[in-house]
Design a protein around this motif. Structure first.
Motif, PDB file in Angstrom:
ATOM      1  N   TRP A  28       0.835  -1.208   0.000  1.00 10.02           N
ATOM      2  CA  TRP A  28       0.000   0.000   0.000  1.00 10.02           C
ATOM      3  C   TRP A  28       0.870   1.257   0.000  1.00 10.02           C
ATOM      4  O   TRP A  28       0.644   2.182  -0.796  1.00 10.02           O
ATOM      5  CB  TRP A  28      -0.922  -0.001   1.218  1.00 10.02           C
ATOM      6  N   ARG A  36      -3.265   6.770  -3.855  1.00  7.69           N
ATOM      7  CA  ARG A  36      -3.655   6.508  -2.461  1.00  7.69           C
ATOM      8  C   ARG A  36      -4.558   7.623  -1.949  1.00  7.69           C
ATOM      9  O   ARG A  36      -5.547   7.375  -1.257  1.00  7.69           O
ATOM     10  CB  ARG A  36      -2.417   6.384  -1.572  1.00  7.69           C
ATOM     11  N   ILE A  65      -6.484   1.606   6.841  1.00  8.91           N
ATOM     12  CA  ILE A  65      -5.546   2.508   6.166  1.00  8.91           C
ATOM     13  C   ILE A  65      -4.829   3.398   7.181  1.00  8.91           C
ATOM     14  O   ILE A  65      -3.606   3.586   7.120  1.00  8.91           O
ATOM     15  CB  ILE A  65      -6.294   3.378   5.132  1.00  8.91           C
TER      16      ILE A  65
END
Length: 322
Positions: A28, A36, A65
């Motif tokens: 990520w 993102r 996240i």
């Protein structure tokens, strides 16, 4: 469709094995920053959705996240947005509740990550402030419940705050006030916090123990079953902690060492009140209850057994009259 998308996004960050989860987090963070940012903006905005399931799922996804990015001082919009949601008079209560829920999820996730760097204390303080603010007595019951639940989920995350007396007093004051709320679900959530504090911060109970004793014994006598069960669970938890500490003290004594922690003998000090109360609760069996249903009678019997194991012979003169 939105719920499935949110769950799929959340699962992209989660793995049972630490190495796989770390690899997912690294993947990520290696993504293009604008990509993102676009995903984060959509998910964070969905917390304000008029649909309850969308708010809940977005909160879970946001927490995953945030658990990756906040320890690296990334995504400042996350905390700014949630704090505005909680504090703004223009936001409807369901959005405030979803924001508090998301904060609780985030604290819980960060606390569970072994490889995460230490958080900036100012970030931790802001998150805790928003949660505790939600428990205020002048808040609606639905918000107080969400905040108390979030606080329960964040207690391990706030370990450093619990080491500071002024901040610990603020947390305990909020919890104890919530434990006296007119709403059953708020009281239950507050007592769940008290149980977690007994488990995680036994050595910090001292200055609050007299008040907690009054709260728990009153709840055991007079409150709804859900609340009374948690009040009994508090004393069962204290018993388990004290048994472990007594064992550690004995081992240290045999080895000529000083124990790092000490048993405060709270259970022994409360025997004269607890034992008669628990034996009385044991007699209140619900004939219609299912055999395997956890109820007050079973909880009281379990707690008495733990008390006996904790104080040993000291229980004999107290229990004999019954």
């Amino acid at each position: 469709m939105r719920q499935l998308a949110g769950i799929h996004l959340k699962n992209l960050f989660v793995a049972k094995e630490d190495s796989l989860q770390q690899a997912k987090h690294q993947a990520w963070m290696s993504m293009d920053a604008p990509a993102r940012a676009g995903i984060k903006s959509i998910v964070l905005g969905t917390i304000a959705s008029p649909q309850a399931i969308a708010r809940h799922t977005a909160g879970q996804a946001c927490s995953e996240i945030a658990a990756v990015e906040l320890p690296y001082a990334q995504w400042p919009e996350f905390l700014d947005t949630l704090m505005r949601n909680v504090a703004s008079p223009d936001q409807p209560n369901p959005v405030k509740e979803a924001s508090l829920e998301c904060l609780g999820f985030t604290c819980e996730r960060i606390a569970s990550l072994d490889q995460a760097p230490d958080m900036d204390p100012s970030t931790t303080d802001r998150m805790l402030t928003a949660i505790v603010d939600g428990i205020r007595a002048d808040r609606p019951d639905s918000i107080r419940f969400s905040a108390a639940t979030a606080l329960r989920n964040s207690l391990l995350f706030t370990r450093k705050n619990m080491e500071i007396e002024a901040e610990r007093n603020m947390i305990m004051k909020a919890i104890c006030e919530a434990a006296q709320s007119p709403a059953v679900n708020v009281r239950t959530a507050a007592f769940e916090c008290i149980v977690q504090i007994a488990f995680q911060f036994y050595d910090k109970l001292g200055e609050y123990m007299q008040f907690i004793f009054g709260l728990t014994t009153t709840a055991m006598q007079n409150d709804e079953e859900k609340v009374a069960l948690m009040a009994i669970e508090f004393w069962s938890t204290v018993c388990e902690e004290e048994m472990d500490l007594i064992d550690e003290e004995m081992i240290c004594q045999e080895n000529g060492e000083q124990p790092s922690r000490h048993c405060m003998r709270y259970v022994a000090g409360a025997l004269d009140k607890l034992v008669p109360l628990l034996t009385q609760i044991m007699t209140k069996q619900d004939e219609d209850a299912e055999d395997d249903a956890w109820n007050l009678s079973m909880a009281a019997a379990t707690c008495l057994s733990l008390i006996s194991s904790t104080v040993e012979d000291a229980i004999v003169p107290v229990i004999t009259p019954f």
